[in-house]
Design a protein around this motif. Structure first.
Motif: not given
Length: 170
Positions: A124-146
């Motif tokens: 979000l802070l970079q502002g270089n065309g990247r999309v800040v996506d809550l799904d990504d963070a939730l899937c990262n957390a799911l990966g941690v749980g697994v």
């Protein structure tokens, strides 16, 4: 997932015989894995994708959309992206448990899942065309749980084997 489980099992079995080697390999692997995640985080997005902005749940919206608006290929891409985000964080708890043997599962989850939210904040802070996506963070957390579950299963398997050996020796 099978590779992470086998890696965790191998690390648990090897730690009794070669604790320093296991720790060094875990340190190197953890460092390389974090560097890969950092590289993926800081890489600029292709501007032709129209990226940028904050999406709270585009994956769910895409999967629920009728087929006249979203193609099956787009839905498949969402599932692949979710899987990639979960798999990216799967080995972190296993590696962290080798680096910090007394680290609780809750601390490990908070640290590793927090890294996912930090990544999205960085994008979000970079502002270089990247999309800040809550799904990504939730899937990262799911990966941690697994990853935590796989590590716990490997630990339980090794402990069970060790108890069997002690009982047989008596």
């Amino acid at each position: 997932m099978a590779l992470v489980f086998l890696g965790a099992l191998t690390a648990h079995l090897a730690k009794a015989r070669w604790p320093q080697v296991v720790r060094r390999v875990a340190t190197l692997t953890f460092t390389l894995w974090l560097a890969l995640i950092l590289l993926a985080t800081l890489a600029a997005s292709d501007s032709s994708t129209g990226g940028g902005g904050v999406w709270l749940s585009p994956g769910i919206d895409t999967l629920r959309a009728s087929s006249e608006y979203v193609t099956p290929g787009e839905k498949e891409m969402v599932v692949r992206q979710w899987a990639a985000n979960a798999l990216m964080f799967l080995p972190l708890p296993v590696l962290l448990s080798r680096l910090r043997p007394g680290f609780s599962a809750m601390k490990c989850f908070v640290l590793c899942a927090g890294l996912g939210f930090l990544i999205e904040s960085t994008q979000l802070l970079q502002g270089n065309g990247r999309v800040v996506d809550l799904d990504d963070a939730l899937c990262n957390a799911l990966g941690v749980g697994v990853g935590l579950a796989l590590n716990a299963a490997a630990t339980a398997l090794v402990n069970r084997r060790d108890r069997g050996r002690v009982a047989a020796a008596r």
